[in-house]
Design an enzyme around this catalytic site. Structure first.
Site, mmCIF file in Angstrom:
data_model
loop_
_atom_site.group_PDB
_atom_site.id
_atom_site.type_symbol
_atom_site.label_atom_id
_atom_site.label_comp_id
_atom_site.label_asym_id
_atom_site.label_seq_id
_atom_site.Cartn_x
_atom_site.Cartn_y
_atom_site.Cartn_z
ATOM 1 N N ASP A 291 0.850 -1.199 0.000
ATOM 2 C CA ASP A 291 0.000 0.000 0.000
ATOM 3 C C ASP A 291 0.880 1.241 0.000
ATOM 4 O OD1 ASP A 291 -2.159 1.665 0.093
ATOM 5 O OD2 ASP A 291 -2.622 1.306 2.198
ATOM 6 N N GLU A 325 -3.296 9.973 -0.827
ATOM 7 C CA GLU A 325 -4.505 9.127 -0.800
ATOM 8 C C GLU A 325 -4.882 8.779 0.630
ATOM 9 O OE1 GLU A 325 -6.804 5.336 -0.697
ATOM 10 O OE2 GLU A 325 -4.868 5.749 0.174
ATOM 11 N N GLU A 326 -3.874 8.527 1.454
ATOM 12 C CA GLU A 326 -4.150 7.947 2.775
ATOM 13 C C GLU A 326 -4.917 8.858 3.715
ATOM 14 O OE1 GLU A 326 -4.004 5.042 3.383
ATOM 15 O OE2 GLU A 326 -2.407 4.060 2.283
ATOM 16 N N ASP A 353 -4.302 -0.204 -6.445
ATOM 17 C CA ASP A 353 -4.143 0.114 -5.020
ATOM 18 C C ASP A 353 -4.823 -0.947 -4.166
ATOM 19 O OD1 ASP A 353 -3.559 1.341 -2.620
ATOM 20 O OD2 ASP A 353 -5.211 2.778 -2.751
ATOM 21 N N HIS A 424 -1.508 -0.794 6.231
ATOM 22 C CA HIS A 424 -1.356 0.278 7.230
ATOM 23 C C HIS A 424 -0.591 -0.138 8.489
ATOM 24 C CE1 HIS A 424 -5.163 2.530 5.566
ATOM 25 N NE2 HIS A 424 -4.230 2.322 4.659
HETATM 26 ZN ZN LIG Z 1 -3.581 2.534 -0.639
#
Ligand SMILES: [Zn+2]
Length: 457
Positions: A291, A325-326, A353, A424
């Site tokens: 990610d 994006e996060e 993604d 994450h």
């Molecule tokens: Zn992502």
């Protein structure tokens, strides 16, 4: 006679069609061959994840990643590389968090990560009794009477029975995104959530949360799934169990950053655009491999492959490394805003993604029935490579803002079973990515882009 004529026409037509199919299958094979024998995506992923590492928007590492992406795309032979300015949120974790379960005089240390966007706890940390709930409804039913001054513990796991793990993630995500707001409304002083992971492990998984206006801000963190199991068990044995946590994060002023855009100019319709991309930022605690380092490396490989094989697209292909994006999607929003402002017609946008695992297919969003059928018609070309899922749905956060402009949105779909082991969390590292799986994905994306450009939508 008439019948015979149409029979011959049909024969000729199908011969032409199958010739086209053969020609296409040759190009598709070339794309896979080149990627699997001497592709660059794995090396690029290694550089991004191990030489730069975690790169949350606004950080020094995110700025390094922008420069790195620009350089690599220039060296890969892009016709033009440019940066788009974008202001991004700037949140910093600060010193490492501390957390423990308090049972009588015993303190059991557990792994915790502040959620992105959360406020810090007071300097001394906070300690209070814990109320465990599964959802907002349960929390509201308990109300202020039970929750005032307490720490709320959201412990609803991702649904293990869902085959598509993204659905399970979606089903549990409200706890992370708005758990703090709901808990604050019933007078809680802090929130901890069970990490959004479908395996039991010791890695806390962070992710973004947003504060609502009009409710007091309270700190929010995620504990590992193992810690969540332990806390739940401890609470059952001793409902007076307390929890302590201390986090040192802060939100600074918005910071300047960039999307990185690289082009291969279209030979016939240069004013029509195709976007292929992923997001360059990642959570601070991770190397951001699955990610979304893999999506970045695969997108860049598409450009390299087209250049190496001398494929001249009809339309202008843009490789876009989106920023933020996060925790804000400012890069995706900015890209769409500029596309509209500059009157750029975007035919389709494809995002990778969902991790760098074995490719399974693509999800298509916003396509008319005829377009969707046309894309499904490529299934036989993909079959030798194990790609078989071409379905409705998909898209991606970064490309999402192009949707209202009529752009067809395509999400690359790899196998999703292992993604949420790493998502994450600090174990989202380079060595969890398999080189062949990554490369198969890059070739799959390049093949679909080749076909959709050649035949249009
Ligand atoms: Zn992502």
């Amino acid at each position: 006679m008439k019948k015979k004529y149409s029979f011959i026409t049909t024969l000729l037509l199908s011969a032409t069609l199958s010739q086209a199919q053969t020609a296409d299958s040759v190009v598709v094979k070339k794309l896979y061959d080149a990627t699997l024998s001497h592709g660059q995506s794995y090396e690029w992923l290694r550089q991004l994840t191990t030489q730069i590492g975690g790169r949350l928007a606004g950080s020094a590492n995110a700025a390094k990643a922008v420069q790195w992406g620009k350089n690599v795309l220039e060296q890969a032979g892009a016709d033009r590389v440019f940066l788009q300015d974008v202001m991004v949120p700037h949140w910093e974790r600060g010193a490492k968090e501390e957390a423990y379960i308090v049972v009588g005089k015993q303190k059991i240390t557990v792994p915790l990560l502040a959620l992105g966007g959360s406020i810090a706890t007071p300097k001394k940390g906070i300690q209070a009794e814990v109320i465990e709930v599964q959802n907002f409804q349960e929390l509201r039913a308990l109300g202020k009477e039970k929750c005032e001054g307490k720490i709320i513990f959201f412990n609803r796991p991702m649904d293990a029975t869902k085959i598509n793990t993204f659905e399970a993630y979606g089903g549990a995500g409200d706890q992370r995104r708005s758990g703090a707001n709901e808990a604050s409304k019933v007078g809680a002083i802090g929130v901890i959530i069970r990490s959004l992971s479908n395996t039991l492990n010791d890695y806390p998984h962070t992710g973004s949360m947003q504060y609502a206006t009009g409710v007091p801000l309270i700190p929010a963190g995620a504990i590992s799934t193992n810690a969540a199991e332990l806390l739940s068990k401890t609470l059952k044995e001793n409902p007076k169990t307390q929890f302590f946590f201390k986090q040192n994060c802060e939100t600074l002023d918005d910071a300047p950053s960039h999307n990185v855009v690289a082009e291969i100019k279209g030979s016939e319709k240069p004013d029509e655009y195709i976007v292929v991309g992923g997001h360059l930022d990642s959570w601070d605690v991770a190397q951001g491999a699955h990610d979304d380092g893999t999506g970045i490396a695969q997108s860049m490989e598409v450009l390299r492959l087209f250049k190496e094989l001398g494929i001249r697209p009809k339309r202008t292909i843009r490789i876009v490394l989106f920023m933020n994006e996060e925790n804000g999607n400012r890069g995706g929003i900015k890209y769409a805003e500029l596309a509209k402002q500059n009157n750029e017609k975007h035919i389709f946008a494809l995002e990778s993604d969902s991790g760098g695992f074995t490719p399974k297919g693509f999800g298509i969003q916003g396509a008319a029935a005829s377009v969707f059928e046309k894309i499904q018609g490529y299934k036989s070309l993909f079959a030798p490579y194990g790609l078989h899922e071409i379905e409705r749905g998909g898209g991606g956060v970064d490309i999402g803002p192009l949707g209202p402009q009529g752009t067809v949105l395509i999400g690359f779909k790899p196998d999703s079973q292992r993604y949420f082991e790493y998502h994450h969390a600090s174990n989202d590292k380079f060595d969890t990515v398999n080189q062949r799986e990554l490369e198969l994905g890059a070739a799959s994306i390049a093949s679909l882009v080749y076909l959709l450009d050649k035949y249009g939508l």
